[in-house]
Enzyme design. Structure first.
Site, short mmCIF file in Angstrom:
data_model
loop_
_atom_site.label_atom_id
_atom_site.label_comp_id
_atom_site.label_asym_id
_atom_site.label_seq_id
_atom_site.Cartn_x
_atom_site.Cartn_y
_atom_site.Cartn_z
N ARG A 147 -4.74 14.99 -6.73
CA ARG A 147 -3.84 14.34 -5.99
C ARG A 147 -2.34 15.05 -6.07
O ARG A 147 -1.64 15.16 -4.91
CB ARG A 147 -3.60 12.81 -6.21
CG ARG A 147 -4.86 12.10 -5.36
CD ARG A 147 -4.59 10.53 -5.71
NE ARG A 147 -4.90 10.01 -7.00
CZ ARG A 147 -6.32 9.38 -7.10
NH1 ARG A 147 -6.94 9.50 -6.12
NH2 ARG A 147 -6.41 8.91 -8.41
N ALA A 194 -13.81 7.11 10.50
CA ALA A 194 -13.24 8.32 10.48
C ALA A 194 -13.74 9.50 11.38
O ALA A 194 -13.19 10.48 12.06
CB ALA A 194 -13.18 8.93 8.98
N ASP A 242 -8.46 4.32 7.27
CA ASP A 242 -9.61 3.80 6.67
C ASP A 242 -10.40 2.97 7.78
O ASP A 242 -9.94 2.03 8.40
CB ASP A 242 -9.34 3.24 5.30
CG ASP A 242 -10.56 3.02 4.52
OD1 ASP A 242 -10.78 4.16 3.69
OD2 ASP A 242 -11.50 2.26 4.56
N CYS A 261 -17.93 13.77 -3.81
CA CYS A 261 -18.25 13.08 -4.89
C CYS A 261 -19.65 12.69 -5.06
O CYS A 261 -20.01 11.83 -5.85
CB CYS A 261 -17.32 11.71 -5.09
SG CYS A 261 -17.88 10.46 -3.97
N ASP A 299 -11.42 12.48 1.92
CA ASP A 299 -11.78 12.09 0.62
C ASP A 299 -12.89 11.17 0.87
O ASP A 299 -12.57 9.73 0.46
CB ASP A 299 -10.85 11.77 -0.19
CG ASP A 299 -11.04 11.21 -1.91
OD1 ASP A 299 -12.25 11.94 -2.10
OD2 ASP A 299 -10.45 10.63 -2.33
N PHE A 332 -10.34 8.21 5.11
CA PHE A 332 -10.98 7.65 3.98
C PHE A 332 -10.09 7.15 2.74
O PHE A 332 -10.02 7.32 1.73
CB PHE A 332 -12.21 8.29 3.35
CG PHE A 332 -13.09 8.89 4.26
CD1 PHE A 332 -14.12 8.10 4.98
CD2 PHE A 332 -12.86 10.45 4.77
CE1 PHE A 332 -15.00 8.82 5.78
CE2 PHE A 332 -13.96 10.78 5.76
CZ PHE A 332 -14.94 10.07 6.07
#
Length: 457
Positions: free
Chosen positions: A208, A312, A283, A396, A356, A261
């Site tokens: 970030r 999104a 979101d 992730c 993200d 997100f």
């Protein structure tokens, strides 16, 4: 102590530092190990290799906690490990009061996660071996960290693979639902009871901060330049627009930013702190947007942030469709009735687009579908980046390997007619160390790309 004897023909993953021993790697078991209890791990010749805890109901039958004999996982055992964890964080995350204190296998405590939120700790006990040690873990944390409260967030489905039920609730002291912490100079209000996972994602802390250079340097595109003028008998340099008028908006040089997100709005907060002109925070969850709004107001950024509750994928596609309609109307060779409204709405673009998303591939079998998902959001995301702007994108999903992630983004760029220049490539932060040889720890991929159109190079 009971013993687990490994198969002669197994791969030597344990010797290379991997702490998991699968059922298929075990030749035999000597003694009567208790489920969740300690065992010593021996090779086929009877040589000691490691100590770990045992669960015959799990495919990962033994999880290693030491390469030396361990008699018991008592309070003293955990207290010593927690001191080592604290020492690492105090070295690498010096100025923060919130971080991941214990990161499972990477801290030689497989199945245990501890996140620190100022004076409150949130723990996850993911395996039978750690679940059996709940009291010892709590006592050791109190001894080493002296928190005001410890809250359990073991409400995760992976526990069911260990034969455990999901559970959550206070374990020690005072555990307020909301805790305000700091990250990179920002205030962040965390919901430890209903927030995702333990309430906040620390693994992107350094990532970030890495967007800082992207947030300023955009004034020239609007025709604003710094010029020297004389006022009250003194010369000073001020921003001046094309009409020669002084620009008084303090963020005239800032980027326009879209964060998808957003969860608690962490990238939105950093964008504002580093000088962004306007941020769209999106979101699908109203709870997430409410949390992001609170954090934005907590830091005084509300005048520069707009909030959108939407899917999104749908939002990105709608904006792209709107852009394409506008471009079609602008072409001289197209006969379009401009009196009719645009059918798509949308049609916005940004200097920086941040993606993200949550994990799209939680299992190996889900990788193919995940690739489609990552390609979709990145393709539409880069189409919405102003020429020469930046796409910030992450994954992730452990099963989405780095090379496959980059390959998927490259395919998206090809279809979008874009050329991407990789500016930065990062992984999880310093409070998420990685054991070499444990590929499962290399889950987070984070990239910053400059986006250019092929036709304009």
């Amino acid at each position: 102590m009971p013993s687990v004897i490994l198969d002669r023909s197994r791969k030597k993953r344990l010797e290379q530092g991997h702490p998991w021993i699968f059922k298929s790697e075990i030749a035999s078991v000597e003694g009567e190990p208790a489920a969740g209890g300690l065992v010593q791990v021996l090779n086929h010749q009877g040589r000691f290799l490691a100590a770990g805890y045992y669960n015959p109901a799990s495919q990962i039958t033994v999880r290693v906690v030491s390469y030396e004999p361990v008699e018991q996982m008592d309070q003293a055992f955990f207290a010593e490990r927690f001191r080592q964890c604290l020492s690492h964080r105090e070295r690498f995350v010096q100025e923060e009061n919130a971080y991941r204190l214990v990161y499972g296998e990477a801290d030689f405590l497989p199945g245990l996660i501890v996140d620190r939120f100022a004076d409150v700790l949130v723990i996850q006990l993911l395996t039978l071996g750690m679940d059996r040690c709940r009291d010892e873990i709590v006592s050791a944390l109190v001894e080493v960290v002296n928190p005001t409260g410890i809250y359990e967030r073991s409400d995760v489905s992976v526990r069911e693979l260990e034969g455990l039920e999901q559970r959550k609730g206070p374990l020690y002291g005072d555990c307020p639902r909301h805790v305000t912490v700091t990250e990179n100079g920002l205030k962040i209000k965390v919901d430890i009871v209903e927030g995702q996972k333990t309430g906040y994602f620390f693994d992107q802390r350094e990532n970030r901060a890495s967007i800082k250079p992207l947030m300023t340097g955009w004034g020239k595109r609007s025709g604003i330049t710094l010029q020297e003028i004389e006022a009250d008998g003194q010369k000073k340099r001020v921003p001046v627009n094309k009409s020669g008028k002084e620009v008084t908006f303090p963020f005239w040089d800032g980027a326009t930013v879209l964060e998808c997100f957003s969860h608690t709005g962490s990238f939105t907060l950093h964008a504002c702190q580093y000088g962004a002109k306007k941020v769209t925070c999106l979101d699908i969850s109203q709870h997430a947007i409410d949390s992001a709004r609170e954090n934005v107001e907590l830091n005084g950024f509300q005048e520069r942030v707009e909030f959108v509750v939407d899917d999104a994928f749908a939002y990105l596609r709608n904006q792209v469709k709107g852009l394409e309609e506008r471009e079609q109307r602008a072409r001289a060779d197209q006969k379009v009735d401009t009196s009719k409204p645009l059918t798509a709405g949308g049609g916005r673009s940004w200097d920086v687009v941040i993606l993200d998303p949550p994990a799209f591939a939680k299992t190996k079998s889900a990788v193919k579908g995940a690739c489609r998902g990552y390609k979709d959001i990145n393709l539409h995301g880069m189409k919405l980046v102003n020429e020469g702007g930046y796409l910030v994108t992450a994954s992730c999903s452990y099963h989405m390997r780095p090379d496959l992630f980059l390959e998927t983004i490259q395919e998206a760029a090809q279809d979008a007619g874009k050329v991407l220049r990789l500016v930065e490539w990062r992984a999880a932060g310093k409070d998420h160390p990685q054991i070499l040889g444990v590929q499962e720890g290399h889950y987070l991929k984070f990239a910053i790309f400059e986006v250019r159109s092929k036709l304009k190079i």
